[in-house]
Design a protein around this motif. Structure first.
Motif, PDB file in Angstrom:
ATOM      1  N   LEU A  64       0.820  -1.201   0.000  1.00 27.59           N
ATOM      2  CA  LEU A  64       0.000   0.000   0.000  1.00 27.59           C
ATOM      3  C   LEU A  64       0.855   1.253   0.000  1.00 27.59           C
ATOM      4  O   LEU A  64       0.497   2.256  -0.603  1.00 27.59           O
ATOM      5  CB  LEU A  64      -0.926   0.009   1.216  1.00 27.59           C
ATOM      6  N   ASP A  65       2.017   1.227   0.685  1.00 31.65           N
ATOM      7  CA  ASP A  65       2.876   2.398   0.748  1.00 31.65           C
ATOM      8  C   ASP A  65       3.304   2.845  -0.637  1.00 31.65           C
ATOM      9  O   ASP A  65       3.326   4.028  -0.936  1.00 31.65           O
ATOM     10  CB  ASP A  65       4.129   2.108   1.590  1.00 31.65           C
ATOM     11  N   LYS A  66       3.660   1.920  -1.499  1.00 33.91           N
ATOM     12  CA  LYS A  66       4.105   2.283  -2.839  1.00 33.91           C
ATOM     13  C   LYS A  66       2.989   3.002  -3.590  1.00 33.91           C
ATOM     14  O   LYS A  66       3.221   3.998  -4.250  1.00 33.91           O
ATOM     15  CB  LYS A  66       4.555   1.048  -3.615  1.00 33.91           C
ATOM     16  N   GLY A  67       1.789   2.517  -3.462  1.00 37.26           N
ATOM     17  CA  GLY A  67       0.657   3.160  -4.119  1.00 37.26           C
ATOM     18  C   GLY A  67       0.412   4.559  -3.587  1.00 37.26           C
ATOM     19  O   GLY A  67       0.081   5.465  -4.332  1.00 37.26           O
ATOM     20  N   ARG A  68       0.595   4.745  -2.303  1.00 41.44           N
ATOM     21  CA  ARG A  68       0.370   6.059  -1.707  1.00 41.44           C
ATOM     22  C   ARG A  68       1.419   7.058  -2.182  1.00 41.44           C
ATOM     23  O   ARG A  68       1.108   8.206  -2.457  1.00 41.44           O
ATOM     24  CB  ARG A  68       0.389   5.950  -0.185  1.00 41.44           C
ATOM     25  N   VAL A  69       2.667   6.628  -2.226  1.00 45.02           N
ATOM     26  CA  VAL A  69       3.739   7.520  -2.656  1.00 45.02           C
ATOM     27  C   VAL A  69       3.544   7.916  -4.110  1.00 45.02           C
ATOM     28  O   VAL A  69       3.648   9.096  -4.463  1.00 45.02           O
ATOM     29  CB  VAL A  69       5.125   6.861  -2.429  1.00 45.02           C
ATOM     30  N   SER A  70       3.247   6.945  -4.966  1.00 44.44           N
ATOM     31  CA  SER A  70       3.061   7.284  -6.380  1.00 44.44           C
ATOM     32  C   SER A  70       1.826   8.166  -6.568  1.00 44.44           C
ATOM     33  O   SER A  70       1.828   9.065  -7.408  1.00 44.44           O
ATOM     34  CB  SER A  70       2.958   6.019  -7.230  1.00 44.44           C
ATOM     35  N   LYS A  71       0.798   7.955  -5.786  1.00 45.07           N
ATOM     36  CA  LYS A  71      -0.398   8.796  -5.871  1.00 45.07           C
ATOM     37  C   LYS A  71      -0.062  10.231  -5.446  1.00 45.07           C
ATOM     38  O   LYS A  71      -0.480  11.200  -6.094  1.00 45.07           O
ATOM     39  CB  LYS A  71      -1.493   8.225  -4.974  1.00 45.07           C
ATOM     40  N   TYR A  72       0.739  10.368  -4.378  1.00 45.66           N
ATOM     41  CA  TYR A  72       1.159  11.688  -3.914  1.00 45.66           C
ATOM     42  C   TYR A  72       2.004  12.385  -4.975  1.00 45.66           C
ATOM     43  O   TYR A  72       1.785  13.560  -5.279  1.00 45.66           O
ATOM     44  CB  TYR A  72       1.942  11.548  -2.609  1.00 45.66           C
ATOM     45  N   ASN A  73       2.976  11.658  -5.526  1.00 50.40           N
ATOM     46  CA  ASN A  73       3.850  12.245  -6.548  1.00 50.40           C
ATOM     47  C   ASN A  73       3.057  12.689  -7.768  1.00 50.40           C
ATOM     48  O   ASN A  73       3.333  13.741  -8.353  1.00 50.40           O
ATOM     49  CB  ASN A  73       4.939  11.251  -6.955  1.00 50.40           C
TER      50      ASN A  73
END
Length: 74
Positions: free
Chosen positions: A55-64
């Motif tokens: 989930l962390d990877k998805g959150r970071v890419s969504k933020y970026n």
């Protein structure tokens, strides 16, 4: 030390989520009670690094993606 202000410290049995059990001392419950855990270090992602890391990877890419236009272009 004052008398009768401390909780009773006694033996209990703890059953982990995978069925393993051990005996420890605690102030929880009464002497020889059984504490059955719903979450423990063997099964919770905070200790195992399971699905939360995905989930962390998805959150970071969504933020970026959301704030990419605020970055200065070099």
């Amino acid at each position: 030390m004052k008398k009768k202000i401390h909780p009773n410290y006694h033996k209990i049995k703890v059953i982990m989520t995978d069925g393993t059990e051990f005996e420890t001392r605690s102030t929880w419950g009464k002497e020889n009670d059984t504490l059955k855990l719903d979450i423990d270090p063997k099964s919770h992602f905070a200790w195992t690094g399971g699905s939360q890391k995905v989930l962390d990877k998805g959150r970071v890419s969504k933020y970026n993606k959301k704030f990419s236009n605020l970055r200065s272009k070099k």
